[in-house]
Design a protein around this motif. Structure first.
Motif, mmCIF file in Angstrom:
data_model
loop_
_atom_site.group_PDB
_atom_site.id
_atom_site.type_symbol
_atom_site.label_atom_id
_atom_site.label_comp_id
_atom_site.label_asym_id
_atom_site.label_seq_id
_atom_site.Cartn_x
_atom_site.Cartn_y
_atom_site.Cartn_z
ATOM 1 N N LYS A 6 0.818 -1.204 0.000
ATOM 2 C CA LYS A 6 0.000 0.000 0.000
ATOM 3 C C LYS A 6 0.853 1.255 0.000
ATOM 4 O O LYS A 6 0.389 2.319 -0.332
ATOM 5 N N TYR A 31 0.043 1.223 11.775
ATOM 6 C CA TYR A 31 -0.816 0.176 12.343
ATOM 7 C C TYR A 31 -1.773 -0.348 11.276
ATOM 8 O O TYR A 31 -1.940 -1.554 11.109
ATOM 9 N N GLU A 32 -2.366 0.586 10.562
ATOM 10 C CA GLU A 32 -3.343 0.226 9.536
ATOM 11 C C GLU A 32 -2.703 -0.639 8.438
ATOM 12 O O GLU A 32 -3.270 -1.640 8.018
ATOM 13 N N TYR A 35 -0.918 -4.063 10.444
ATOM 14 C CA TYR A 35 -1.675 -4.965 11.321
ATOM 15 C C TYR A 35 -2.054 -6.271 10.601
ATOM 16 O O TYR A 35 -1.786 -7.363 11.116
ATOM 17 N N PRO A 36 -2.654 -6.200 9.401
ATOM 18 C CA PRO A 36 -3.039 -7.454 8.738
ATOM 19 C C PRO A 36 -1.844 -8.372 8.463
ATOM 20 O O PRO A 36 -1.950 -9.582 8.598
ATOM 21 N N TYR A 39 -0.570 -9.805 11.799
ATOM 22 C CA TYR A 39 -1.550 -10.764 12.329
ATOM 23 C C TYR A 39 -1.465 -12.099 11.573
ATOM 24 O O TYR A 39 -1.441 -13.166 12.182
ATOM 25 N N GLU A 53 -4.120 -12.416 18.081
ATOM 26 C CA GLU A 53 -4.598 -11.032 18.280
ATOM 27 C C GLU A 53 -3.812 -10.347 19.407
ATOM 28 O O GLU A 53 -3.358 -9.208 19.256
ATOM 29 N N LYS A 122 -6.384 -23.594 5.779
ATOM 30 C CA LYS A 122 -5.522 -22.959 6.779
ATOM 31 C C LYS A 122 -5.073 -23.999 7.810
ATOM 32 O O LYS A 122 -3.926 -24.016 8.229
ATOM 33 N N GLU B 53 -8.646 -13.513 9.550
ATOM 34 C CA GLU B 53 -9.185 -12.195 9.896
ATOM 35 C C GLU B 53 -9.363 -12.053 11.403
ATOM 36 O O GLU B 53 -10.091 -12.830 12.011
ATOM 37 N N ARG B 134 -10.996 1.098 7.642
ATOM 38 C CA ARG B 134 -9.932 0.843 6.659
ATOM 39 C C ARG B 134 -9.251 -0.501 6.927
ATOM 40 O O ARG B 134 -8.927 -1.239 6.003
ATOM 41 N N VAL B 135 -9.050 -0.787 8.223
ATOM 42 C CA VAL B 135 -8.428 -2.079 8.552
ATOM 43 C C VAL B 135 -9.376 -3.210 8.145
ATOM 44 O O VAL B 135 -8.963 -4.202 7.547
ATOM 45 N N SER B 138 -9.101 -3.677 4.458
ATOM 46 C CA SER B 138 -7.882 -4.329 3.978
ATOM 47 C C SER B 138 -7.820 -5.795 4.421
ATOM 48 O O SER B 138 -7.137 -6.598 3.813
ATOM 49 N N LEU B 139 -8.567 -6.131 5.480
ATOM 50 C CA LEU B 139 -8.564 -7.523 5.935
ATOM 51 C C LEU B 139 -9.566 -8.387 5.177
ATOM 52 O O LEU B 139 -9.549 -9.600 5.288
#
Lengths: 183, 267
Positions: A6, A31-32, A35-36, A39, A53, A122, B53, B134-135, B138-139
């Motif tokens: 991004k 963070y935005e 984070y994904p 995680y 988490e 998964k 997620e 937004r998170v 994107s997830l």
């Protein structure tokens, strides 16, 4: 299989510089974006959504605590924090004598055999990863889940790019055997 | 030999990342294809796995924890003046830990994101609401989920615009622009990603939403100051233009409107 990003390098560098001044908008933007990624990485390393988490949140707290001392590339640095937290997590669990959560995942996976590589789930990947060594596990997750390149992975693991290529080959070969044994 | 295989495997993985197919890569090394193919397939299937997620509560409480940590760090460093709403939330070291704890408590007690969900631009929690959205976006891995989310966000901006006018009297131009942008992204970014059978359904939904948006803007027009009516008129024209495009696209079977740079036609 194209790499998604991004932020370009310049934008990321600018954000990190602002974040070093503890600029909250920059920290929130990092963070935005991350984070994904963090995680997903932790999820496949620990195999449990809630632990993943918690550890992801801890990663960002650690990031804030040490960002002012951060040098070199940001992304490998952040993944390294996450990796260290995963290692600590397993260390604490073994000290407490708890059953590794990965065994729960194994039980789920046993009831869902792999029919072909396309049907990989998964849980089945988690099962395969649990049978790999720690470094091979890391290479698989960082390369194919997080889409990092060899140079970034080498930096996270503290190894050469050549060593990462070798680990990647061995890890995929091991997974092939594991999936073949449990069709 | 093993080193060669490692290099070939890595080369193929890089090529596939650049867009080559597995078969195209194997054609480069026909004598090693039988050994490389299963490894590349495994790599490909791992890459295609849906990403896990986290819950939105976890995303939100993580953000609060990070804000709290930054406030503590700032306290160690030196007091700084906040520049934004987020800064205002986290920049005053003396009350931030208590405030953050209270927020975490409130959120855990009452269902986390619900509190910020009702916030409006200018409210303390509004930026957190946007970050959570937004998170969440994107997830979300599948294009249909992303498209639905984009529509939801556009609708939220419209509701916020109406609430802001009712509550504060004036038109929030930035919010109006933001609302139009969300709807534009829903059309330009999301529609093209959908599988073909779903595009028409999505365009129909988007078209209804667009009409609804225009209707609301026409109602708002009478509530705002005369000086703000021109801005509303421009927004109504944008909705009208978008409607025309969608109608044309649907009628002619073209799924991508060409009204901006970099656009292309897709039949």
């Amino acid at each position: 299989m194209k790499k998604e990003s991004k932020l370009d390098h310049r934008e990321l560098t600018a954000l990190v510089e602002k974040a070093k001044q503890l600029d909250v908008d920059a920290l929130a933007a990092l963070y935005e974006v991350f984070y994904p990624k963090i995680y997903s990485y932790i999820y496949y390393r620990v195999g449990h959504p809630e632990d993943a988490e918690d550890l992801t949140s801890d990663t960002f707290v650690r990031m804030v605590e040490s960002i002012r001392k951060q040098k070199r590339a940001f992304s490998p640095w952040l993944f390294r924090i996450a990796s260290n937290l995963v290692i600590d997590h397993y260390r604490k669990r073994s000290v407490r004598g708890e059953t590794p959560l990965t065994e729960e995942v194994l039980q789920i996976a046993d009831s869902a055999p792999l029919e072909s590589e396309k049907d990989l789930t998964k849980e089945q990947l988690q099962k395969g990863l649990n049978q790999l060594g720690e470094e091979q596990q890391q290479v698989i997750v960082l390369k194919f889940i997080n889409n990092l390149d060899n140079r970034e992975i080498a930096e996270i693991l503290g190894k050469s790019v050549g060593a990462v290529k070798a680990l990647q080959f061995r890890a995929l070969s091991s997974l092939r055997e594991i999936f073949a044994e449990d069709p | 030999m093993k080193n060669d295989l490692q290099t070939m495997l890595d080369h193929c993985l890089e090529e596939m990342r650049r867009g080559k197919s597995l078969e195209e890569c194997l054609q480069e090394f026909p004598q090693w294809a039988s050994q490389l193919k299963p490894l590349l397939r495994i790599a490909q299937s791992i890459e295609h796995l849906p990403r896990p997620e986290p819950s939105s509560e976890a995303v939100f409480s993580g953000l609060i924890q990070m804000g709290r940590a930054s406030a503590l760090q700032r306290k160690e460093k030196a007091p700084r003046r906040g520049r934004s709403v987020l800064n205002a939330l986290f920049s005053k070291p003396a009350f931030v830990p208590a405030l953050a704890t209270a927020i975490v408590f409130i959120f855990i007690s009452f269902g986390t994101v619900m509190l910020s969900a009702g916030s409006l631009p200018g409210d303390l929690l509004y930026p957190l609401k946007l970050i959570t959205e937004r998170v969440q976006y994107s997830l979300t891995a599948n294009p249909e989920g992303k498209a639905e989310l984009r529509l939801t966000f556009a609708d939220k901006r419209l509701q916020e615009l109406v609430k802001t006018i009712n509550k504060r009297g004036g038109l929030d131009r930035a919010l109006l622009k933001f609302m139009l942008k969300e709807a534009q992204l829903a059309l330009e970014d999301n529609a093209v990603l959908l599988p073909k059978p779903r595009v028409l359904i999505y365009l129909t939904k988007l078209s209804y939403f667009n009409d609804y948006q225009r209707e609301i803007l026409e109602q708002i027009r009478s509530q705002v100051n005369p000086s703000e009516r021109e801005t509303i008129d421009t927004a109504i024209r944008v909705c009208h233009q978008r409607r025309q495009w969608m109608r044309k696209m649907t009628r002619e079977g073209m799924l991508r409107p060409c009204w901006g740079p970099g656009c292309y036609w897709m039949r």
